[in-house]
Scaffold this active site. Structure first.
Site, short mmCIF file in Angstrom:
data_model
loop_
_atom_site.label_atom_id
_atom_site.label_comp_id
_atom_site.label_asym_id
_atom_site.label_seq_id
_atom_site.Cartn_x
_atom_site.Cartn_y
_atom_site.Cartn_z
N PRO A 2 -0.81 8.06 6.18
CA PRO A 2 0.56 8.08 6.64
C PRO A 2 1.36 6.93 6.07
O PRO A 2 0.86 5.81 5.97
CB PRO A 2 0.41 7.90 8.14
CG PRO A 2 -1.02 7.57 8.38
CD PRO A 2 -1.67 7.39 7.10
N GLU A 3 2.56 7.22 5.73
CA GLU A 3 3.52 6.18 5.37
C GLU A 3 4.38 5.95 6.61
O GLU A 3 4.13 6.52 7.66
CB GLU A 3 4.34 6.63 4.15
CG GLU A 3 3.45 7.01 2.97
CD GLU A 3 4.21 7.39 1.72
OE1 GLU A 3 5.34 6.91 1.54
OE2 GLU A 3 3.66 8.17 0.92
N HIS A 104 -15.63 12.79 13.43
CA HIS A 104 -14.95 11.56 13.00
C HIS A 104 -14.05 11.00 14.09
O HIS A 104 -13.12 10.26 13.81
CB HIS A 104 -14.16 11.82 11.72
CG HIS A 104 -15.05 12.23 10.58
ND1 HIS A 104 -16.04 11.42 10.07
CD2 HIS A 104 -15.10 13.37 9.85
CE1 HIS A 104 -16.66 12.05 9.09
NE2 HIS A 104 -16.12 13.23 8.94
N ARG A 127 -12.09 9.13 6.59
CA ARG A 127 -12.39 8.18 5.52
C ARG A 127 -12.63 6.75 6.01
O ARG A 127 -13.10 5.92 5.27
CB ARG A 127 -11.26 8.18 4.48
CG ARG A 127 -11.24 9.45 3.67
CD ARG A 127 -10.10 9.47 2.68
NE ARG A 127 -10.36 8.63 1.54
CZ ARG A 127 -9.51 8.49 0.53
NH1 ARG A 127 -8.37 9.14 0.53
NH2 ARG A 127 -9.81 7.72 -0.49
N ARG A 169 11.42 -9.59 -11.31
CA ARG A 169 10.12 -8.90 -11.28
C ARG A 169 9.89 -8.16 -12.59
O ARG A 169 10.74 -7.40 -13.03
CB ARG A 169 10.06 -7.90 -10.13
CG ARG A 169 10.30 -8.51 -8.80
CD ARG A 169 9.20 -8.24 -7.81
NE ARG A 169 9.17 -9.28 -6.82
CZ ARG A 169 8.06 -9.87 -6.38
NH1 ARG A 169 6.90 -9.48 -6.83
NH2 ARG A 169 8.11 -10.82 -5.50
#
Length: 296
Positions: A2-3, A104, A127, A169
């Site tokens: 998720p973001e 899980h 994961r 940058r």
DNA sequence: CTGGGGCCCTGTGTGC
DNA sequence: TGCACACAGGGCCCCA
């Protein structure tokens, strides 16, 4: 997985169940996720009341009355789901591959509201890139959160601020936008989407949109607006559902239908009149999707 | 300091 | 059908 928009969607899903409720039982079913669970994990949580469920970047923060703050990160594949306290699914809840999921299920939170209603919140993470840590006192003082940059929600991120962050940058724009120390919460999907909305190439040297001059400041403004809008749109849509990602109530976010470029390699660029096609390239080992015709 | 690559872990899709 | 390989939404750590 998720973001920021997905984490915010999870927070909003959990909030009605957790906020103001008391943790009557907490079980970690293994010693670690990405990191070992903190010492006395269950003991320090059990009996505490959750006063607030917050979010900073992609981190969830659970404030406990008279206890530490629990910081949760979902990693790539973490999710929460809500069940009735007896382990039966709540009416209307839907889960993919129920049996596979439970293998899980790593953390179980049993909670009780002041009125006595019980429910169970389960953290699942195939994961195991997710983690849970304690912060003592204010969550922002935890080492994991101190270095985080500006939130792309609200109006804090404007063209001037973005230009100052990118100034000097040398890295590609894509990498700079993924850097959580600059802007906190963007991930691989929303960076690609924001760059497409702004008409900027992910390969551009980041500092070049921050140089003095009218054109550069216009580009910084456009990019800041693109970032804010894509994040706001995604939150409004309940995040994106890819693969097995579901919200806490099992329903699906639908922002993935609004992707302009992410995972759309070979498709026509959706920008009217552009005529280009979406390409997939690899930057820092991760996929980037963009249109070289309209993103310069 | 900066940027880039490896790595942690499991599951899924693809191509032979 | 089996198998190998690439790839997946993140972030820490080490190296140059």
């Amino acid at each position: 997985m998720p973001e920021l928009p997905e984490v915010e969607t999870v927070r909003r899903g959990l909030q009605p169940v957790l906020e103001g409720a008391r943790l009557v039982r907490v079980e970690a079913r293994r010693p670690d996720l990405r990191f070992p669970f903190p010492a006395r994990f269950s003991e320090r949580l059990t009996g505490k009341t959750i006063t607030a469920l917050g979010r900073r970047a992609k981190y969830l923060t659970m404030q406990l009355d008279g206890g530490p703050v629990l910081i949760c990160h979902l990693g790539m594949s973490g999710s929460f789901r809500i069940e009735a306290a007896d382990g039966n699914e709540t009416p209307g809840t839907f889960h993919h591959e129920r049996s596979k999921s439970s293998t899980h299920d790593h953390v179980v939170f049993d909670v009780e509201t002041a009125a006595g209603a019980r429910s169970r919140v389960i953290f699942n993470d195939p994961r195991r890139f997710g983690f849970m840590l304690f912060a003592e006192g204010v969550p922002d003082t935890h080492p994991m959160l101190t270095g985080l940059g500006v939130e792309p929600t609200g109006n804090a991120l404007d063209g001037a601020l973005l230009a100052s962050l990118l100034k000097g940058r040398r890295s590609p724009l894509k990498a700079a936008l993924l850097d959580q120390r600059l802007i906190a919460g963007l991930g691989n999907i929303y960076v690609s989407e924001a760059l497409w909305r702004a008409g900027l190439s992910p390969l551009r040297e980041a500092g070049t949109i921050a140089k003095a001059g009218k054109k550069a400041s216009e580009q910084a403004e456009r990019l800041a607006e693109a970032i804010r809008s894509v994040i706001a749109d995604a939150i409004a849509a309940g995040g994106s559902s890819l693969r097995d990602y579901v919200q806490t109530d099992g329903s699906l976010g639908y922002f993935q239908h609004s992707f302009a470029v992410y995972d759309r390699e070979g498709e026509p660029c959706p920008k009217p009149g552009c005529g280009g096609h979406i390409e997939r390239i690899v930057q820092s080992g991760r996929s980037t999707f963009y249109c070289r015709t309209c993103q310069r």
